[in-house]
Write an enzyme that holds these catalytic residues in place. Structure first.
Site, short mmCIF file in Angstrom:
data_model
loop_
_atom_site.label_atom_id
_atom_site.label_comp_id
_atom_site.label_asym_id
_atom_site.label_seq_id
_atom_site.Cartn_x
_atom_site.Cartn_y
_atom_site.Cartn_z
CB CYS A 116 -0.99 -0.08 1.11
SG CYS A 116 -2.33 -1.48 1.33
CG HIS A 249 -3.40 3.61 1.54
ND1 HIS A 249 -3.48 3.27 0.56
CD2 HIS A 249 -3.35 2.77 2.45
CE1 HIS A 249 -3.96 1.90 0.55
NE2 HIS A 249 -3.72 1.59 1.94
CG ASN A 279 -6.57 -0.79 0.98
OD1 ASN A 279 -5.89 -0.48 0.02
ND2 ASN A 279 -6.32 -0.99 2.19
O1 UT7 Z 1 -3.91 -0.86 3.48
C1 UT7 Z 1 -3.23 -1.36 4.35
C2 UT7 Z 1 -3.67 -0.87 5.64
N1 UT7 Z 1 -4.75 -1.46 6.18
C3 UT7 Z 1 -5.52 -1.04 7.23
O2 UT7 Z 1 -5.11 0.01 7.27
C4 UT7 Z 1 -6.73 -1.79 7.77
C5 UT7 Z 1 -6.70 -1.44 9.31
N2 UT7 Z 1 -7.77 -2.16 9.67
C6 UT7 Z 1 -8.99 -1.80 9.71
O3 UT7 Z 1 -9.35 -0.94 8.93
C7 UT7 Z 1 -10.15 -2.35 10.77
O4 UT7 Z 1 -9.29 -2.96 11.84
C8 UT7 Z 1 -10.91 -3.36 10.17
C9 UT7 Z 1 -12.06 -2.57 9.09
C10 UT7 Z 1 -10.24 -4.52 9.37
C11 UT7 Z 1 -11.93 -4.19 11.05
O5 UT7 Z 1 -12.52 -3.03 11.99
P1 UT7 Z 1 -12.19 -3.41 13.69
O6 UT7 Z 1 -13.30 -2.19 14.22
O7 UT7 Z 1 -10.92 -3.45 14.02
O8 UT7 Z 1 -13.07 -4.70 13.83
P2 UT7 Z 1 -12.73 -6.12 14.30
O9 UT7 Z 1 -11.66 -6.62 13.52
O10 UT7 Z 1 -12.22 -6.05 15.78
O11 UT7 Z 1 -13.86 -7.03 14.17
C12 UT7 Z 1 -15.07 -6.60 14.98
C13 UT7 Z 1 -16.19 -7.57 14.99
C14 UT7 Z 1 -15.74 -9.11 14.95
O12 UT7 Z 1 -16.82 -9.93 15.58
P3 UT7 Z 1 -16.58 -10.26 17.39
O13 UT7 Z 1 -15.37 -10.95 17.23
O14 UT7 Z 1 -16.60 -8.83 18.15
O15 UT7 Z 1 -17.87 -10.94 17.42
C15 UT7 Z 1 -15.65 -9.53 13.68
O16 UT7 Z 1 -15.92 -10.67 13.54
O17 UT7 Z 1 -16.65 -7.37 13.45
C16 UT7 Z 1 -16.84 -8.72 12.91
N3 UT7 Z 1 -16.63 -8.65 11.55
C17 UT7 Z 1 -17.68 -8.64 10.63
N4 UT7 Z 1 -18.91 -8.42 10.71
C18 UT7 Z 1 -19.53 -8.12 9.67
C19 UT7 Z 1 -15.40 -8.57 10.86
N5 UT7 Z 1 -15.58 -8.41 9.34
C20 UT7 Z 1 -16.91 -8.31 9.53
C21 UT7 Z 1 -17.68 -8.14 8.16
N6 UT7 Z 1 -19.11 -7.92 8.37
N7 UT7 Z 1 -17.23 -7.89 7.16
#
Ligand code: UT7
Length: 322
Positions: A116, A249, A279
């Site tokens: 990225c 980005h 992204n």
């Molecule tokens: O380009 C390179 C750089 N990349 C990035 O910058 C990505 C950085 N990270 C992020 O943008 C965020 O961390 C994410 C968007 C990937 C995730 O957001 P989050 O607020 O950190 O959520 P999480 O991973 O802690 O997941 C929260 C919950 C989980 O459920 P439980 O364990 O709390 O029951 C996941 O299973 O959301 C669930 N979850 C989803 N639910 C519905 C994860 N993906 C999904 C989904 N739809 N697509």
């Protein structure tokens, strides 16, 4: 002020595959919802490449638009630097496919791999080669087909990415302040396992799929991006308050907001395209730049900060007087 040889952005271009996939459409195949994706990321849609649309074909389309905007003929290009993590072939470099598609018989052409952050690495390399006199006009391109390395069973990653390309023409000119003012690049390979692809030529002999520990990447992203933006502005002799537009980005709207807040930047001065493109890795900064140039937000004379962070980890920023 005496004039010095600098790399000036003389044209921008972008290309997106025609197929646009909304969150609602994705939710029919993956266990997710439009609400979750919008609330956690700001993403509403992404473009997905069809068979026959590749990193090099998208890059070529973006490059042609950038050349037209710059008013420069393809045969004036002496250097093509293509940032990608999803090349058409393991080798040769996709940059050479772009070169041939543009009808350029001889120039310097190679790919850079910094995921990225790839576009910032490519911009910095091209800038230094132009300043060093290796060429007078360069195409700097970010192009990706991440849809081909996504695990479509993994809802935590497959909803986040899209395909596309962005390009700019950099032209060496004697200027008294216009052009690339400073670039800063970083890498810290200790974080390999937070964002990676679980395959490779020399390990598994396969292409592999993208794997990410999103929460940890998020935390590092805000800190690293705010730091490197401060660093590059300092190197260019500017402060956050001088910035007209941040061209970041586009990984997550929440990262853009948190980074702007950390630096005390007005969120209204941040170009946001993640809602429409998701992204697109190395393509996201030039896609956002082209969007804001063409809709008239970014004007000649504006001070821009371009920034990115990604797998490696790698991160970087550029201060540019447009
Ligand atoms: O380009 C390179 C750089 N990349 C990035 O910058 C990505 C950085 N990270 C992020 O943008 C965020 O961390 C994410 C968007 C990937 C995730 O957001 P989050 O607020 O950190 O959520 P999480 O991973 O802690 O997941 C929260 C919950 C989980 O459920 P439980 O364990 O709390 O029951 C996941 O299973 O959301 C669930 N979850 C989803 N639910 C519905 C994860 N993906 C999904 C989904 N739809 N697509």
């Amino acid at each position: 002020m005496s004039k010095v040889r600098r790399s000036v952005i003389t044209g921008t271009g972008a290309a997106l595959p025609p197929r646009r996939v909304t969150n609602a459409e994705l939710a029919e195949q993956v266990d997710t919802t439009d609400e979750w994706i919008v609330e956690r990321t700001g993403i509403r849609a992404r473009h997905i490449a069809a068979d026959g649309e590749t990193t090099a074909t998208l890059a070529t389309e973006a490059a042609k638009k950038a050349l037209a905007a710059a008013g420069i003929e393809a045969d004036q290009i002496g250097l093509i630097v293509l940032a990608t993590a999803t090349p058409d072939q393991t080798f040769p470099a996709s940059a050479t496919r772009v070169q041939t598609a543009l009808g350029i018989d001889d120039c310097i052409a190679f790919d850079v791999a910094a995921v990225c952050t790839g576009f910032l690495y490519a911009l910095s390399v091209a800038d230094n080669m132009l300043k060093g006199g290796m060429a007078d006009h360069a195409l700097v391109i970010g192009s990706e087909t991440f849809s081909r390395i996504l695990d479509w069973e993994d809802r935590a990653t497959c909803v986040l990415f899209g395909d596309g390309a962005g390009a700019l023409v950099l032209s060496a000119q004697q200027t008294d302040g216009q052009g690339v003012l400073a670039t800063r690049l970083h890498a810290d390979g200790r974080h390999n396992d937070l964002l990676y692809v679980d395959g490779g030529v020399s390990t598994t002999g396969t292409v592999g799929k993208l794997r990410m520990k999103g929460k940890e990447v998020f935390r590092h992203a805000v800190t690293n991006l705010a730091d490197v933006m401060g660093e590059v502005l300092g190197a260019a002799g500017h402060e956050p308050g001088d910035v007209d537009w941040v061209v970041p980005h586009q990984a997550n709207k929440r990262i853009l907001d948190a980074t702007a807040k950390k630096l005390g930047l007005d969120p209204a001065r941040v170009v946001v395209t993640v809602d429409q493109h998701a992204n697109t890795s190395a393509a996201s900064v030039p896609l956002a730049l082209d969007t804001a140039v063409r809709d008239g937000r970014i004007a000649r004379g504006d001070l821009l900060v371009l920034e990115a962070m990604g797998g490696g980890f790698t991160w970087g920023a550029a201060a540019v007087r447009y």
